[in-house]
Design an enzyme around this catalytic site. Sequence first.
Site, PDB file in Angstrom:
ATOM      1  N   LEU A 305      41.597  20.140  -8.120  1.00 44.36           N
ATOM      2  CA  LEU A 305      42.720  20.593  -7.296  1.00 44.36           C
ATOM      3  C   LEU A 305      42.543  20.238  -5.834  1.00 44.36           C
ATOM      4  O   LEU A 305      43.445  19.718  -5.193  1.00 44.36           O
ATOM      5  CB  LEU A 305      42.882  22.112  -7.420  1.00 44.36           C
ATOM      6  N   GLU A 307      39.482  19.998  -2.221  1.00 43.19           N
ATOM      7  CA  GLU A 307      38.124  20.012  -1.690  1.00 43.19           C
ATOM      8  C   GLU A 307      38.135  20.720  -0.358  1.00 43.19           C
ATOM      9  O   GLU A 307      38.913  20.384   0.533  1.00 43.19           O
ATOM     10  CB  GLU A 307      37.620  18.570  -1.516  1.00 43.19           C
ATOM     11  N   GLY A 308      37.304  21.732  -0.227  1.00 36.87           N
ATOM     12  CA  GLY A 308      37.233  22.496   1.008  1.00 36.87           C
ATOM     13  C   GLY A 308      35.882  22.378   1.660  1.00 36.87           C
ATOM     14  O   GLY A 308      35.027  21.589   1.236  1.00 36.87           O
ATOM     15  N   GLY A 309      35.670  23.178   2.682  1.00 38.32           N
ATOM     16  CA  GLY A 309      34.423  23.112   3.421  1.00 38.32           C
ATOM     17  C   GLY A 309      33.215  23.540   2.606  1.00 38.32           C
ATOM     18  O   GLY A 309      32.099  23.087   2.855  1.00 38.32           O
ATOM     19  N   PHE A 310      33.420  24.409   1.612  1.00 35.63           N
ATOM     20  CA  PHE A 310      32.287  24.965   0.881  1.00 35.63           C
ATOM     21  C   PHE A 310      32.209  24.500  -0.562  1.00 35.63           C
ATOM     22  O   PHE A 310      31.282  24.842  -1.276  1.00 35.63           O
ATOM     23  CB  PHE A 310      32.345  26.499   0.903  1.00 35.63           C
ATOM     24  N   GLY A 311      33.173  23.747  -1.029  1.00 37.04           N
ATOM     25  CA  GLY A 311      33.097  23.280  -2.405  1.00 37.04           C
ATOM     26  C   GLY A 311      34.415  22.764  -2.918  1.00 37.04           C
ATOM     27  O   GLY A 311      35.420  22.754  -2.215  1.00 37.04           O
ATOM     28  N   ASP A 424      39.422  31.780   9.493  1.00 36.47           N
ATOM     29  CA  ASP A 424      39.739  30.385   9.156  1.00 36.47           C
ATOM     30  C   ASP A 424      41.203  30.280   8.732  1.00 36.47           C
ATOM     31  O   ASP A 424      41.524  29.658   7.720  1.00 36.47           O
ATOM     32  CB  ASP A 424      38.815  29.880   8.046  1.00 36.47           C
TER      33      ASP A 424
END
Length: 583
Positions: A305, A307-311, A424
């Site tokens: 779905l 991709e973010g800062g942590f995974g 955030d």
Amino acid sequence: MSTGAQKLMVIHDASRTDGLSAIISAFESLPVGSGDELTLLGVIHQLSSTLKIMSISGSNTKYKDDERIKKEEYHKREEVMQLSTICARNKIMFQIDVQYGSSPKMIAAMAAKSSRVTWVVLDRQMKKDRKFFMEKLTCGILRMKRDNTVEKLRGPITMEDKKLRSSKRTPSNEHVSYGEMIPVMSKRELSPKKTTNAQKPAFKPEGGGSSGAPPWDKSHFSPSPPSTNQISPSPSKASTSSFGTSEVSTMNSSWTNDDHEEEEFEYSVCSVCQNKRPSTRLKQLDFNYTELYHATDGFSSDNFLSEGGFGSVYEGELNIHGGLKVAIKQHKDVSFQGEKEFKSEVNVLSMARHPNVVMLLGSCSEGTHRLLVYEFVCFGSLDQHLSTAAENPNLLTWDKRIKIALGAARGLDYLHRINIIHRDMRPNNILVTHDYESLLGDFGLARTGCDDTDETSVVGTLGYVAPEYAECGKVSKKTDVYSFGVVLLQLITGCKTKEKKFDGKTLVEWARPLVEDQNYPDLIDERIVDSPDVQVFQLYLMVRLAEGCLKKDPTKRHTMAYVVKQLERIMGGNNTSSRDARK
């Protein structure tokens, strides 16, 4: 038309000049012949004209005339006439259906359903939404390839196919407990407040690492199948990781709830895709890695779905609660900081139950695996809908922007009332349903039970960070308010926080002189400037509200309770808000 005849629909993005020539070249490969029916569905994107905002309060005659002209022009296209001739030569019934709207894939899916077609053909532009069509339709699906050949993605789905799908996953019962992360909360604290019409809910967690989705390497997120010793720890032993020891739980990991009638949020079912929100009484679970691995088909790229800062985040389906769609975030950082962020998100979301906050359904802490399981929100993140990309099919209308802003404001106001600072707040972390109900997600940076404190390191996303936080590390609820003001500005302008036209300035720096000069027509997103639903008075109030959120002095900024009250006024709804609403 004879019994058993095929009904084929060619879905064409009519805003583009290409696509139909490929269909004509590959006509012989299509599953259609004498006595069958072929419908050419041309979807026209929402039109824009040169009308200026201050003159749109009158008739929308020109708007409708533009639509009619575009439809007539489509019927006269050379490729459309060629396709008609080919069908006539092959004794195939041919018809043209031209529809108009801001979401071609939604229009196409509804048209295919209502026509009960046997097959749909996606042109080279529409094929990017093939996953959407495969989820929404039961007919067979074909797509055009770059070499002008036809590829069969799937045949028509039968009732037997549906039964096999629903029974294909069998999750394991063995898992590692991660309950020590969740703070002990009283039932009173965990119970959601009674929802009202003013608390409307309703994704896919987080969008990307910046206001524009960055490129990423999907190869990092397709793990091999788990080994036996990873997924089947002995119930008599403890599973040890670099972060400490977690007790193995033998509790059956099926979905449980209190012995009471299920409590649901108002508007808990999406009217478009029928995705249903989980009951608020569902308890958070400790999942094992096997369950989540199989729920996502091995974390396949088809289920990826965002991709973010942590995974990375994957769509999945759990064989519980009647088959529950979920979004599973796989933390990629197994360092001490990564573990801290993982625990933060579990802690924060274990406390939160609100229509406009994404629900955490459970977590997995097994070996080096750290995963969070959320409710699935069906229509992506706000940054995807604000995208200025030419191929973006989901351009937000003015009224939808206000609705999303109000939902997000309600969610943030709720967090502030239970002493949670998000830290955030940005479009990537505002998730929406097809009904444009919005939910706040991604709580890896959130803090609880504190306000007006100093930090040695500043976290968050450049462009959304409040001045006092960036300069002195001072964090408070008002830092969230500033970030929300930037989001309001993005909803008004349709801009990212950094664009070439800003000449090196940020969005806020670029907008300030326009706001001060009350130059509102130059602020609003030019893609909707002449839309009939844009009301000048609403625009004025929205700009003033954003201005109040973006005050340099945090003590002069609005509270989120006040923001909610004003957005309700803009929406024309109830002026319900907290008693302490103030500027």
